[in-house]
Design an enzyme around this catalytic site. Structure first.
Site, PDB file in Angstrom:
ATOM      1  N   GLY A  19      62.068 -32.619   6.687  1.00  0.00           N
ATOM      2  CA  GLY A  19      62.627 -33.392   7.792  1.00  0.00           C
ATOM      3  C   GLY A  19      61.578 -33.673   8.841  1.00  0.00           C
ATOM      4  N   GLY A  21      61.436 -35.200  13.169  1.00  0.00           N
ATOM      5  CA  GLY A  21      62.118 -35.671  14.364  1.00  0.00           C
ATOM      6  C   GLY A  21      61.121 -36.055  15.432  1.00  0.00           C
ATOM      7  N   ASP A 134      70.542 -30.644  22.817  1.00  0.00           N
ATOM      8  CA  ASP A 134      70.377 -31.638  21.753  1.00  0.00           C
ATOM      9  C   ASP A 134      71.383 -31.392  20.632  1.00  0.00           C
ATOM     10  OD1 ASP A 134      69.246 -33.939  20.758  1.00  0.00           O
ATOM     11  OD2 ASP A 134      67.687 -32.900  19.645  1.00  0.00           O
TER      12      ASP A 134
END
Length: 471
Positions: A19, A21, A134
Site C-alpha cells: 500500500g 498513502g 484520519d
C-alpha cells in the site's frame, strides 16, 4: 499488483509493497523470528520535516500504550536515521473500502459489529490521550468481520489543512471533521465525526457528504449537509448525533459506544428514530418509545401533583385620583449639546473680530515641462555612458584583474540565481516551509557545480569574441 522489494530495513526484511498513502509506503515485512509485520516507510518530503519527525517520536511513545484488539498496535519504530519507519502488527484481510467497493454495502448486523468495534478502538485511543485524525474506510481492515484500525497516529504529522511539499492534501476530504478544514482547535470530537462518516460508507456504499469537487465536498462538511436520509432508518439517529457541526454537540467515545450497543435494526426498520436530547431515549415515527438507557427498565412512575394554594382575596381599595398636571418651568438657557436628538448643533454667535479671512486653496501642482524631462533624460544617458567608458578604460589598463572580478561576479550571481530561483518556484507552488533553509544548504554544492560549469563555458566564448577583431 504487488511490487517485490527484496531489501532490508534495519532488522526487518521487506517482502513486498502492500500500500501507499500521502505519508509513506507500506511494506509487508518479516522480523528476525519470521513473523509478518507491516512496515510503513515515510516519504522523503515527510522525513525532511524536522518538526514532524520530532512530533512522531513523541506520538510513538504514546501509541505504544494503546491496547485494544481493534487497533494495530505499534511494535517498533526507527525515527532517527535517514529512512524513518514505523512497524505495526500485520492483519491479513481487505480494507473496508476495498470490501464495499468490490462487493456492496454491509448488512445491518455487519454494520452494527463494525460500529461497535470502531467505538471500542476509539475509546482505547482516546484513553491514551491521542487523536487519530484520519479515520476513513481505507484505514480500517476487516479481519473475520471485525474491524482493525491501522495507520494509527501517522497521518496527522503534518497539518491537515495545508498542502504538503508534494501538493497532496493530508486526509481524505469526505471523512474530515469541519474543524480540521477550518484549521481551528482539533479535539477528540474530530475522531467521532470521522468514525460516523466511515460507518455511513459501510452502510450505504457512498461517502456521507457526496462526491464532486474538493471544494464542494468541503463546503458540505462545513455546512453539515450529510445525506443521512440515504442511511438505514434505524441508523439515522446515531449518525445525526455524531455528525454534528459543533464539536461540543457530539457524544464522546464512551457515549458513542453505548449508543452503538443499543442499535437494533428490527426496532426501527420502517420508522425513523429521533433522539430526545439528553434523556437518552428514542421516539419512533408512530410515537413508540425505545429504550436507550438502563433507566428505561424501570416501570413508569406517576407522581402526585401538588395541590395549588387557594387564591388570596384581594383587598378593595378606593380608587386613587391622579395628581393635577403641573407644567414644567421654561428655562431661559438653551439646551445642552447632549440633549439634542438629531441634526447639527446650533451655530454659536461669532464676533466680527473672530471672523477669519477666506484663504483660497493652493494651486494644483503642475507637471514637469518637456524641456526639463529631456534635460534629465540626457543627464542619465550621459552618466551611463561615462560609467561605460570608465569600465572599458579599466579593462584596457588592468585586463587580468577586471576579468577576474567579472568572472567571480558572474559565478556568484549564477549561484544566487540557481539557489533562490528554485526557492521562489517552490514557494509559488506549495508555499513557504520550515525545510526551505535546509533544502538551500543541501542544494548549495550542486548549484556551485552548475555555476562553475556554466561560467567555465561562457568565459572562453567571451574571450573568443573579444579576440576576434584582433585577428
Amino acid at each position: 499488483m504487488s511490487i517485490q522489494a527484496p531489501e532490508r530495513l534495519g532488522p526487518y526484511r521487506l517482502v513486498r509493497k502492500i500500500g501507499e498513502g500521502g505519508m509513506g509506503v507500506v511494506h509487508l515485512g518479516l522480523d528476525g523470528e519470521g513473523r509478518e509485520v507491516a512496515i510503513k516507510v515515510l516519504h522523503p518530503h515527510v522525513a525532511a520535516d524536522l518538526k514532524a519527525r520530532d512530533r512522531l517520536t513523541r506520538e510513538v511513545e504514546t501509541m505504544r500504550r494503546v491496547r485494544s484488539p481493534h487497533v494495530a498496535e505499534v511494535i517498533d519504530a526507527e525515527l532517527v536515521g535517514g529512512q524513518p519507519y514505523v512497524v505495526t502488527r500485520f492483519a491479513p484481510g481487505r480494507t473496508l473500502e476495498d470490501t464495499v467497493l468490490s462487493e456492496s454495502a454491509l448488512e445491518a448486523r455487519q454494520v452494527i459489529k463494525l460500529a461497535q468495534g470502531l467505538c471500542q478502538a476509539l475509546v482505547a485511543i482516546h484513553a491514551a490521550d491521542v487523536i487519530h485524525r484520519d479515520f476513513k474506510p481505507s484505514n480500517v481492515m476487516l479481519v473475520d468481520g471485525a474491524p482493525l484500525v491501522i495507520d494509527f497516529g501517522i497521518a496527522h504529522l503534518v497539518n491537515a489543512t495545508r498542502l504538503t511539499q508534494t501538493g497532496m492534501f493530508v486526509g481524505t476530504p469526505g471523512y474530515l471533521a469541519p474543524e480540521i478544514i477550518r484549521d481551528s482547535d482539533i479535539t477528540q470530537a474530530a475522531d467521532v465525526h470521522a468514525l460516523a462518516s466511515t460507518v455511513f460508507f459501510a452502510a450505504t456504499g457512498a461517502p456521507p457528504f457526496g462526491t464532486g469537487t474538493f471544494e464542494a465536498v468541503c463546503f458540505n462538511i462545513m455546512e453539515g449537509r450529510a445525506q443521512i436520509d440515504k442511511a438505514p432508518a434505524w441508523l439515522r439517529g446515531w449518525l445525526g448525533r455524531a455528525l454534528q457541526v459543533d464539536p461540543a454537540a457530539r457524544p464522546g467515545a464512551q457515549e458513542l459506544l453505548r449508543m452503538a450497543r443499543a442499535l437494533d435494526p428490527s426496532v426501527t426498520t420502517f420508522n425513523e428514530a429521533s433522539f430526545d436530547g439528553p434523556t437518552g431515549t428514542k421516539r419512533m415515527g408512530n410515537g413508540t418509545r425505545v429504550m436507550e438507557s438502563y433507566s428505561d427498565l424501570l416501570p413508569p412512575v406517576e407522581y402526585a401533583k401538588p395541590a395549588a394554594p387557594p387564591p388570596r382575596p384581594r383587598e378593595k381599595r378606593p380608587p386613587e385620583k391622579p395628581p393635577p398636571y403641573v407644567p414644567a418651568p421654561i428655562s431661559a438657557r438653551p439646551p445642552h449639546p447632549d440633549q439634542r436628538v438629531a441634526g447639527y448643533p446650533a451655530p454659536q454667535p461669532t464676533a466680527p473680530s473672530q471672523v477669519r479671512p477666506y484663504t483660497p486653496p493652493p494651486a494644483p501642482r503642475q507637471h514637469t515641462p518637456p524641456a526639463e524631462r529631456k534635460r534629465y533624460l540626457f543627464g542619465a544617458q550621459f552618466t551611463g555612458l561615462l560609467l561605460l567608458v570608465t569600465l572599458v578604460a579599466l579593462t584596457v589598463m588592468m585586463p587580468v584583474m577586471v576579468g577576474a572580478i567579472a568572472v567571480a561576479l558572474a559565478l556568484v550571481l549564477r549561484l544566487g540565481e540557481y539557489l533562490f530561483g528554485d526557492l521562489v518556484k517552490r514557494r509559488q507552488m506549495r508555499g513557504s516551509s520550515a525545510a526551505d533553509p535546509w533544502l538551500a544548504v543541501v542544494g548549495t554544492p550542486w548549484a556551485l557545480v552548475k555555476s562553475t560549469l556554466v561560467t567555465a563555458v561562457h568565459v572562453p566564448v567571451s574571450y573568443t569574441h573579444l579576440r576576434a577583431p584582433e585577428t
